[in-house]
Scaffold this motif. Structure first.
Motif, mmCIF file in Angstrom:
data_model
loop_
_atom_site.group_PDB
_atom_site.id
_atom_site.type_symbol
_atom_site.label_atom_id
_atom_site.label_comp_id
_atom_site.label_asym_id
_atom_site.label_seq_id
_atom_site.Cartn_x
_atom_site.Cartn_y
_atom_site.Cartn_z
ATOM 1 N N LYS A 72 45.628 49.827 41.311
ATOM 2 C CA LYS A 72 45.452 51.211 42.392
ATOM 3 C C LYS A 72 45.076 51.849 41.202
ATOM 4 C CE LYS A 72 46.499 51.427 47.194
ATOM 5 N NZ LYS A 72 47.471 51.699 48.230
ATOM 6 N N ALA A 73 45.519 52.291 40.985
ATOM 7 C CA ALA A 73 46.449 53.503 40.133
ATOM 8 C C ALA A 73 44.777 53.586 39.399
ATOM 9 C CB ALA A 73 46.875 53.648 38.969
ATOM 10 N N ARG A 74 44.351 52.633 38.618
ATOM 11 C CA ARG A 74 42.983 52.465 38.407
ATOM 12 C C ARG A 74 41.632 52.523 38.312
ATOM 13 N NH1 ARG A 74 45.916 48.467 34.639
ATOM 14 N NH2 ARG A 74 45.302 46.717 36.879
ATOM 15 N N SER A 75 41.865 52.034 40.235
ATOM 16 C CA SER A 75 40.870 52.903 41.034
ATOM 17 C C SER A 75 40.773 54.006 41.240
ATOM 18 C CB SER A 75 41.241 51.936 42.134
ATOM 19 O OG SER A 75 41.964 52.127 43.264
ATOM 20 N N LEU A 76 42.196 54.792 40.368
ATOM 21 C CA LEU A 76 41.500 56.392 40.563
ATOM 22 C C LEU A 76 39.996 57.267 40.207
ATOM 23 C CD1 LEU A 76 44.786 58.073 40.332
ATOM 24 C CD2 LEU A 76 43.510 58.190 42.111
ATOM 25 N N SER A 77 39.385 56.138 39.332
ATOM 26 C CA SER A 77 38.843 56.693 38.783
ATOM 27 C C SER A 77 37.391 56.973 39.237
ATOM 28 C CB SER A 77 38.300 55.889 37.128
ATOM 29 O OG SER A 77 37.847 54.567 36.949
ATOM 30 N N GLU A 78 37.380 55.991 40.784
ATOM 31 C CA GLU A 78 36.564 55.783 41.889
ATOM 32 C C GLU A 78 36.513 57.001 42.361
ATOM 33 O OE1 GLU A 78 36.636 52.237 43.184
ATOM 34 O OE2 GLU A 78 36.971 51.201 41.258
ATOM 35 N N LEU A 79 37.614 57.815 42.664
ATOM 36 C CA LEU A 79 37.972 58.536 43.463
ATOM 37 C C LEU A 79 37.569 60.308 42.574
ATOM 38 C CD1 LEU A 79 40.384 57.604 45.373
ATOM 39 C CD2 LEU A 79 38.433 57.912 46.196
ATOM 40 N N VAL A 80 37.434 60.498 41.567
ATOM 41 C CA VAL A 80 36.842 61.498 40.564
ATOM 42 C C VAL A 80 35.935 62.529 42.136
ATOM 43 C CG1 VAL A 80 35.960 62.827 38.773
ATOM 44 C CG2 VAL A 80 37.610 60.835 38.835
ATOM 45 N N GLY A 81 36.467 63.465 42.295
ATOM 46 C CA GLY A 81 35.100 64.785 42.366
ATOM 47 C C GLY A 81 35.597 64.701 44.090
ATOM 48 N N ARG A 82 36.388 63.363 44.717
ATOM 49 C CA ARG A 82 36.370 62.981 45.909
ATOM 50 C C ARG A 82 37.328 63.498 46.199
ATOM 51 N NH1 ARG A 82 34.649 57.225 46.168
ATOM 52 N NH2 ARG A 82 35.082 57.747 48.503
ATOM 53 N N HIS A 83 37.759 63.883 48.166
ATOM 54 C CA HIS A 83 38.623 63.871 49.028
ATOM 55 C C HIS A 83 39.468 65.316 47.579
ATOM 56 C CE1 HIS A 83 37.955 60.662 51.398
ATOM 57 N NE2 HIS A 83 37.784 60.202 49.877
ATOM 58 N N THR A 84 40.789 65.622 48.117
ATOM 59 C CA THR A 84 41.809 65.968 47.024
ATOM 60 C C THR A 84 42.767 64.958 46.282
ATOM 61 O OG1 THR A 84 43.555 65.968 48.345
ATOM 62 C CG2 THR A 84 42.029 67.224 49.311
ATOM 63 N N VAL A 85 42.827 66.215 44.933
ATOM 64 C CA VAL A 85 43.582 65.333 43.451
ATOM 65 C C VAL A 85 44.564 65.401 44.387
ATOM 66 C CG1 VAL A 85 43.987 65.941 41.221
ATOM 67 C CG2 VAL A 85 42.030 66.932 42.260
ATOM 68 N N ALA A 86 45.973 66.076 44.970
ATOM 69 C CA ALA A 86 46.967 65.736 46.083
ATOM 70 C C ALA A 86 47.050 64.864 46.455
ATOM 71 C CB ALA A 86 47.214 66.618 46.517
ATOM 72 N N ARG A 87 45.420 64.614 47.310
ATOM 73 C CA ARG A 87 45.776 62.945 48.469
ATOM 74 C C ARG A 87 45.130 62.243 47.690
ATOM 75 N NH1 ARG A 87 41.048 61.737 52.369
ATOM 76 N NH2 ARG A 87 41.387 59.858 52.259
ATOM 77 N N ASN A 88 44.899 61.513 46.688
ATOM 78 C CA ASN A 88 44.291 60.699 45.700
ATOM 79 C C ASN A 88 45.667 59.949 44.956
ATOM 80 O OD1 ASN A 88 41.621 60.871 46.417
ATOM 81 N ND2 ASN A 88 40.782 62.177 44.428
ATOM 82 N N LEU A 89 46.557 61.192 43.842
ATOM 83 C CA LEU A 89 47.709 60.917 43.625
ATOM 84 C C LEU A 89 49.083 60.057 44.530
ATOM 85 C CD1 LEU A 89 47.891 63.628 40.790
ATOM 86 C CD2 LEU A 89 47.351 60.698 40.564
ATOM 87 N N ASP A 90 48.538 61.028 45.503
ATOM 88 C CA ASP A 90 49.670 60.455 46.752
ATOM 89 C C ASP A 90 50.033 59.299 46.816
ATOM 90 O OD1 ASP A 90 51.986 61.892 47.714
ATOM 91 O OD2 ASP A 90 51.183 61.926 49.862
ATOM 92 N N THR A 91 48.383 58.798 47.395
ATOM 93 C CA THR A 91 47.916 57.306 47.736
ATOM 94 C C THR A 91 48.276 56.342 46.394
ATOM 95 O OG1 THR A 91 45.829 57.998 48.485
ATOM 96 C CG2 THR A 91 46.224 56.127 48.309
ATOM 97 N N VAL A 92 48.224 57.321 44.939
ATOM 98 C CA VAL A 92 49.243 55.855 44.313
ATOM 99 C C VAL A 92 50.217 55.910 44.252
ATOM 100 C CG1 VAL A 92 49.140 55.746 41.528
ATOM 101 C CG2 VAL A 92 46.919 55.992 43.061
ATOM 102 N N ALA A 93 50.824 57.312 44.044
ATOM 103 C CA ALA A 93 52.065 57.476 44.251
ATOM 104 C C ALA A 93 52.715 56.557 44.474
ATOM 105 C CB ALA A 93 52.775 58.845 44.037
ATOM 106 N N LEU A 94 52.661 56.676 46.134
ATOM 107 C CA LEU A 94 53.423 55.983 46.932
ATOM 108 C C LEU A 94 53.002 54.451 47.578
ATOM 109 C CD1 LEU A 94 52.707 58.712 50.420
ATOM 110 C CD2 LEU A 94 54.429 58.507 49.048
#
Length: 194
Positions: A72-94
């Protein structure tokens, strides 16, 4: 209940999910092979047909959940520029807290044989907190390149803080303690939106 001799699809995941439910409902002391197979609704010997014992089972459960979160953390690269940074990171952390993360972490700590297996697997390259931290660092650098993360944020330090806080919360949370997710969300937001 699966009849004897009939293949059970995704048996490991079925057993892992059942173990998480047992630990969440009744605590780490209730985790036995019989409790897991009863919760999974499968034959009593199925766990021992796939794992050498409970230490191996618990270790593989933890390693599986680490790998899933690392993916899931590696898939963050697919979210660059999308949604908010906090939301994307929160998804991985949670994701570390999904499926009974705190209870399962506590379970691994009570089983020295499982802890040793986990350490050996991580030392051998199995994905764990390091893989998650590297993925978060890369993601934050990419978002910084787009101007969505302030230049004053050090991506590797922020990633270490997120992963370190998640580890701390996993190790100090158990059934009956406050939900660690809100604290994790606040930390992520503070680090990237400050």
């Amino acid at each position: 209940m699966s009849p004897r001799g009939v293949a059970t699809p995704d048996v490991c995941e079925q057993l892992f999910a059942a173990a998480e439910r047992v630990v969440e409902k009744h605590g780490p002391g209730a985790l036995t092979s019989r409790a897991v197979t009863t919760e999974a609704g499968c034959a009593k010997g199925l766990l021992h047909a796939h794992f050498a014992g409970m230490d191996e089972f618990v270790a593989e459960l933890c390693l599986n959940r680490f790998a899933r979160t690392a993916d899931k953390a590696r898939s963050l690269s697919e979210l660059v520029g999308r949604h908010t940074v906090a939301r994307n990171l929160d998804t991985v952390a949670l994701a570390l807290f999904d499926s009974g993360g705190p209870a399962i972490s506590g379970l691994a700590m009570t089983r020295p044989g499982a802890t040793l297996r986990i350490r050996e697997a991580l030392a051998g390259g199995a994905p764990g907190f390091d893989a998650i931290q590297q993925a978060i660092t890369g993601y934050l650098r990419d978002e910084q390149g787009l101007g969505r993360v302030a230049e004053t944020v050090d991506p590797s330090t922020a990633a270490l803080a997120i992963v370190g806080a998640a580890h701390h919360l996993l190790m100090t949370s158990w059934p009956g303690t406050p939900d660690p997710r809100p604290a994790m969300t606040r930390l992520v937001t503070t680090l990237v939106e400050g």
